[in-house]
Design an enzyme around this catalytic site. Structure first.
Site, PDB file in Angstrom:
ATOM      1  N   HIS A 481       0.805  -1.137   0.054  1.00  0.00           N
ATOM      2  CA  HIS A 481      -0.049  -0.102  -0.184  1.00  0.00           C
ATOM      3  C   HIS A 481       0.685   1.368  -0.043  1.00  0.00           C
ATOM      4  CE1 HIS A 481       0.708   0.940   4.110  1.00  0.00           C
ATOM      5  NE2 HIS A 481       0.532  -0.226   4.546  1.00  0.00           N
ATOM      6  N   CYS A 500       2.885  -4.660   6.760  1.00  0.00           N
ATOM      7  CA  CYS A 500       2.784  -4.273   5.468  1.00  0.00           C
ATOM      8  C   CYS A 500       4.310  -4.141   4.650  1.00  0.00           C
ATOM      9  CB  CYS A 500       1.633  -3.475   5.186  1.00  0.00           C
ATOM     10  SG  CYS A 500       0.060  -3.996   5.728  1.00  0.00           S
TER      11      CYS A 500
END
Length: 533
Positions: A481, A500
């Site tokens: 992301h 992440c």
């Protein structure tokens, strides 16, 4: 005198004689034979010396009688046949509802007659030396089966073809009724005995705010003696349509239904509410019946005549609820499974998990019986609904990661803090990234993209980050992301995320567009303790 001389005007005179030749005489001698006068007829009538013939008289009286008999029999037969036809769908002669003649009435007319008679029937009840009230049959817990009464009236005096038209028959039909002694006692107590004086039974009711069955306590007191009222009702059944008057007494009694009895019933009812009744569709879906719904099905049956409270379950209401609720709650649309396979046909990931098609039978009578059994037994458990299950089909998508310009996939190298984009064996792009810090590292392994969002609010134990752009999840909550708040970590190759893979916003957008659902992501290397660039 010669023969010719004895005839005058072509017939012999009276007393004339005829001469014949005697067979015994000589042929040449003539003898004279004298014919005697004709004897009188049986009636003694003689006409001009000659006998007259008289015929027998006809039996006129007998003929008239027989004719009349035939006419009467024909009229009777006509009456019988005509009466059978006329009274086929009407009440027969002589039929009465009590004292009310209903002969010749059709079913609809009989129904009106019965309804009017019931409406006009009542009992005036007076307590000795006290209050009085006039009660209808309904007030006294008496239910009249109008249709059955009409049927009895229609069939009365129709045992055979004679009785159907017999004008002298007399048959009195009573009302067809059923009674509720509790309702009668309760009504008369409410009307004739003061609230502070009357006996009060313990009761059980569902309290929706408390979500349980609760008990109202009993109290000893006065109760009406209903025997005279029952006798009056019986008299009305036999001869409906007017008001009967009776006088009754009261008696002091203990409450027939005790607090202990009610408490036991309430406990039993609440145990049913605590049961977990789960309905399964036989595949992946289940439905738990809410306790407040079960409460509406439990019927508390109080019987003061026996001093008992019994629980029953409204099977019709259960069936209606399940028939309307279960299809929406348990039906499944069949979804074909979509697998990703390699060149050898081995499934390396599943893009879409297969779902069996399930159609629950809209008639829930079989499931209803199982629910009723569970409620009566006070048991919990899972009940399989009556349903048709259709197995899902499987579709496979072959990917090639082992040839140039094959299918898209990515490799994250934790040691280098870089991400590499490939088409098959062809490298098409390379990105600087910042993966999970040592305390929350990014997992090693082979994963596949399962969910994508253009923007999302991310939450964790110690953070809430709104508007995170271009999210591509590949390992549960781990994914690529954009991280506009972490440009330094991305540039220096310092692990700073919660697991992440942080990227520059433009790079994250490129990955979002490049990687389809099901694309492979390989995570290799190990998490460094500091910057690697």
């Amino acid at each position: 005198m010669t023969n010719e001389q004895n005839f005058e005007n072509g017939r012999p005179e009276q007393g004339a004689s005829f001469d014949f030749l005697s067979s015994a005489s000589a042929p040449d001698e003539a003898q004279t034979v004298t014919m005697a006068p004709l004897p009188a007829s049986a009636s003694g009538d003689v006409f001009n010396g000659a006998a007259t013939v008289r015929t027998k008289k006809k039996p006129v009286g007998l003929i008239v009688a027989l004719t009349l008999l035939v006419v009467v029999l024909a009229a009777f037969a006509g009456y019988i046949i005509g009466g059978q036809y006329y009274f086929k769908d009407k009440a027969a002669p002589g039929v009465r509802l009590g004292t009310i003649s209903v002969a010749g009435q059709t079913s609809d007319e009989l129904k009106n007659t019965v309804t009017d008679a019931v409406r006009n029937s009542s009992v005036k009840v007076t307590v000795k030396g006290g209050a009085s009230t006039t009660a209808s049959l309904t007030d006294l817990g008496v239910s009249v089966n109008v249709d059955k009464t009409v049927n009895d009236l229609m069939n009365a005096n129709k045992e055979n073809f004679i009785s159907t038209v017999n004008p002298f028959a007399r048959t009195s039909v009573s009302l067809e009724t059923s009674g509720d002694k509790l309702a009668m006692t309760t009504f008369l107590s409410d009307k004739l005995i003061g609230e502070d004086s009357r006996v009060v039974n313990a009761t059980v009711k569902y309290d929706s705010s408390a979500k349980k069955f609760v008990v109202s306590n009993s109290r000893d007191g006065e109760s009406p003696k209903i025997a005279p009222v029952q006798q009056a009702v019986n008299a009305i059944k036999a001869e409906p349509g007017d008001t009967r008057s009776v006088e009754i007494g009261t008696e002091t009694i203990k409450a027939p239904i005790s607090d202990a009895t009610a408490t036991k019933a309430a406990d039993d009812a609440n145990a049913r509410l605590a049961s977990q009744l789960v309905i399964s569709n036989g595949d992946t879906k289940t439905f738990t019946i809410p306790a407040d719904q079960i409460a509406t099905w439990i019927k508390v049956n109080e019987d003061p005549t026996k001093g008992t409270i019994a629980l029953s379950y409204d099977e019709s209401a259960i069936n209606s609820y399940l028939s309307s609720t279960l299809p929406d709650a348990l039906n499944q649309k069949m979804v074909a499974e979509q697998n990703v396979v390699n060149t050898a046909g081995t499934v390396i990931t599943t893009d879409v998990k297969g779902v069996n098609g399930v159609e629950v039978n809209s008639d829930a009578s079989a499931t209803t019986k199982q629910v009723c059994t569970a409620l009566r037994n006070g048991t919990s458990g899972t009940i399989k609904a009556d349903a048709k299950v259709v197995k899902y089909e499987t579709k496979s998508r072959k990917v090639r990661y082992d040839v140039p310009n094959g299918d898209p996939h990515m490799v994250i190298n934790l040691s280098e803090q870089k991400a590499y984009a490939y088409k098959g064996t062809t490298l098409v792009n390379t990105f600087n990234v910042s993966t999970g810090k040592p305390s929350t590292p990014t997992d090693n392994g082979t994963f596949f993209v399962h969910t994508k969002y253009e923007s999302q609010t991310m939450r964790g134990e110690d953070y809430v980050t709104p508007n995170v752009p271009w999210v591509t999840y590949y390992n549960e909550g781990e994914g690529f992301h954009g991280a506009p708040w972490n440009p330094g970590g991305i540039a220096s190759g310092t692990p700073k995320s919660h697991g992440c893979t942080n990227m520059n916003v433009a790079d994250a957008k490129w990955v979002y567009d490049f990687m389809p659902i099901g694309a492979m992501v390989e995570v290799t290397g190990s998490t460094p303790s500091g910057a690697v660039r």
